[in-house]
Scaffold this motif. Structure first.
Motif, mmCIF file in Angstrom:
data_model
loop_
_atom_site.group_PDB
_atom_site.id
_atom_site.type_symbol
_atom_site.label_atom_id
_atom_site.label_comp_id
_atom_site.label_asym_id
_atom_site.label_seq_id
_atom_site.Cartn_x
_atom_site.Cartn_y
_atom_site.Cartn_z
ATOM 1 N N VAL A 189 2.100 -0.059 -3.917
ATOM 2 C CA VAL A 189 1.953 -1.382 -3.314
ATOM 3 C C VAL A 189 3.311 -1.969 -2.939
ATOM 4 O O VAL A 189 3.476 -2.543 -1.852
ATOM 5 C CB VAL A 189 1.189 -2.334 -4.255
ATOM 6 N N LYS A 190 4.303 -1.832 -3.818
ATOM 7 C CA LYS A 190 5.628 -2.375 -3.506
ATOM 8 C C LYS A 190 6.246 -1.657 -2.310
ATOM 9 O O LYS A 190 6.927 -2.283 -1.479
ATOM 10 C CB LYS A 190 6.538 -2.276 -4.728
ATOM 11 N N GLU A 227 1.152 -3.198 8.049
ATOM 12 C CA GLU A 227 0.854 -2.845 9.436
ATOM 13 C C GLU A 227 1.349 -1.442 9.778
ATOM 14 O O GLU A 227 0.657 -0.674 10.454
ATOM 15 C CB GLU A 227 1.485 -3.875 10.387
ATOM 16 N N LEU A 228 2.539 -1.086 9.283
ATOM 17 C CA LEU A 228 3.056 0.259 9.542
ATOM 18 C C LEU A 228 2.223 1.301 8.799
ATOM 19 O O LEU A 228 1.923 2.371 9.337
ATOM 20 C CB LEU A 228 4.521 0.359 9.121
ATOM 21 N N GLY A 229 1.838 0.976 7.577
ATOM 22 C CA GLY A 229 0.971 1.891 6.832
ATOM 23 C C GLY A 229 -0.346 2.118 7.545
ATOM 24 O O GLY A 229 -0.877 3.241 7.573
ATOM 25 N N SER A 275 -3.898 -5.833 4.379
ATOM 26 C CA SER A 275 -4.290 -5.844 2.967
ATOM 27 C C SER A 275 -3.409 -4.909 2.135
ATOM 28 O O SER A 275 -3.179 -3.753 2.506
ATOM 29 C CB SER A 275 -5.754 -5.421 2.828
ATOM 30 N N GLN A 276 -2.933 -5.401 0.985
ATOM 31 C CA GLN A 276 -2.147 -4.559 0.079
ATOM 32 C C GLN A 276 -2.970 -3.409 -0.486
ATOM 33 O O GLN A 276 -2.402 -2.383 -0.888
ATOM 34 C CB GLN A 276 -1.592 -5.401 -1.062
ATOM 35 N N THR A 277 -4.286 -3.563 -0.529
ATOM 36 C CA THR A 277 -5.119 -2.498 -1.089
ATOM 37 C C THR A 277 -5.116 -1.244 -0.225
ATOM 38 O O THR A 277 -5.526 -0.173 -0.685
ATOM 39 C CB THR A 277 -6.575 -2.974 -1.270
ATOM 40 N N GLY A 285 -5.778 3.042 -0.952
ATOM 41 C CA GLY A 285 -7.006 3.606 -0.399
ATOM 42 C C GLY A 285 -8.165 2.644 -0.398
ATOM 43 O O GLY A 285 -9.298 3.034 -0.104
ATOM 44 N N GLY A 286 -7.910 1.373 -0.713
ATOM 45 C CA GLY A 286 -8.980 0.390 -0.751
ATOM 46 C C GLY A 286 -9.210 -0.238 0.608
ATOM 47 O O GLY A 286 -8.714 -1.324 0.887
ATOM 48 N N ILE A 287 -9.952 0.456 1.463
ATOM 49 C CA ILE A 287 -10.217 -0.073 2.802
ATOM 50 C C ILE A 287 -11.681 -0.475 2.929
ATOM 51 O O ILE A 287 -12.536 -0.011 2.169
ATOM 52 C CB ILE A 287 -9.823 0.935 3.904
#
Length: 241
Positions: A20-21, A29-31, A59-61, A65-67
């Motif tokens: 997350v960090k 957005e890049l992820g 979203s930080q999730t 993998g939390g989509i």
């Protein structure tokens, strides 16, 4: 919380705060863009469900993998295969080709292909994920005759369990869970790893041992264990890529 750690150790021990960090640092957005390049088709940017708007790109999730809509197993497998393939993504197909009785090709399964990450980045990820299998959360997936790199995944309350892994030959992704999103009993918590090992063990039984190839763009360096800096006198050291 375990204090300062390396990305390699975060991957090996599945330390969520590290992911997350890092996602915060590079931006979600890049992820999100990388997930798209890796072939994840279920991402959403503006979807309303029960009056609430969901956006995977902020979203930080996402880093865990939390989509919103989850993922397809075959797309996860193709994403990991891209890492195994030196950073080159090949769109998955369910067939290689279809021919008629004369051998003429009627359908060709060759699909889209593009580079997602550099070969050096792919190898560094591979090397880190070897640690997952050698001494981290995926030790149950070791093969006796072949190096394995991979990553475990667990959702809240053990409703979903993943192991996605690869060798220099093949990639395999296994999900365990219920379609009804129920809690998995204790005796099911190793099912996915056992299945992965049994399938891949049979596939690799008679294949000659080969190691993951280190690209010329990757160099080794000896660093200080405590600081992560280049090694100096009187400092416990380890070799890193």
């Amino acid at each position: 919380y375990g204090g300062t750690t390396t990305l390699r150790n975060g991957i090996k021990k599945s330390i969520n705060v590290v992911a997350v960090k890092l996602s915060d640092e590079i931006t979600q957005e890049l992820g999100y863009e990388y997930c798209e390049k890796f072939g994840i088709s279920t991402l959403v940017k503006d979807k309303t469900i029960n009056g609430k708007v969901f956006d995977d790109s902020t979203s930080q999730t996402l880093a865990l993998g939390g989509i919103t809509e989850g993922v397809y197993n075959y797309e996860m497998c193709a994403a990991y295969a891209s890492i195994a393939n030196g950073g080159v993504y090949n769109k998955p197909t369910l067939y290689s080709k279809v021919v008629d009785h004369d051998g003429n090709v009627l359908l060709d399964g060759t699909g889209e292909s593009h580079t997602v990450i550099k070969d050096s980045t792919a190898y560094l990820l591979t090397s880190a994920m070897e640690d997952v299998v050698n001494s981290g959360t995926g030790t149950a997936c070791q093969l006796p005759n072949m190096p394995v790199a991979g990553k475990t995944g667990t959702t809240t309350s053990n409703k979903d369990l993943w192991f996605c892994g690869f060798t220099p030959y093949y990639t395999c992704a296994v999900w365990a869970g219920y379609d009804t999103n129920e809690f998995l009993e204790d005796d099911c918590k190793s099912f996915h790893k056992n299945l992965w090992k049994k399938v891949m063990g049979r596939i690799h039984a008679d294949l000659p041992y080969v190691d993951f190839e280190i690209p010329s763009t990757v160099k080794q360096a000896t660093i200080c264990t405590s600081s992560g800096l280049l090694a100096g006198s009187g400092c416990p050291t380890r070799t890193e890529y």
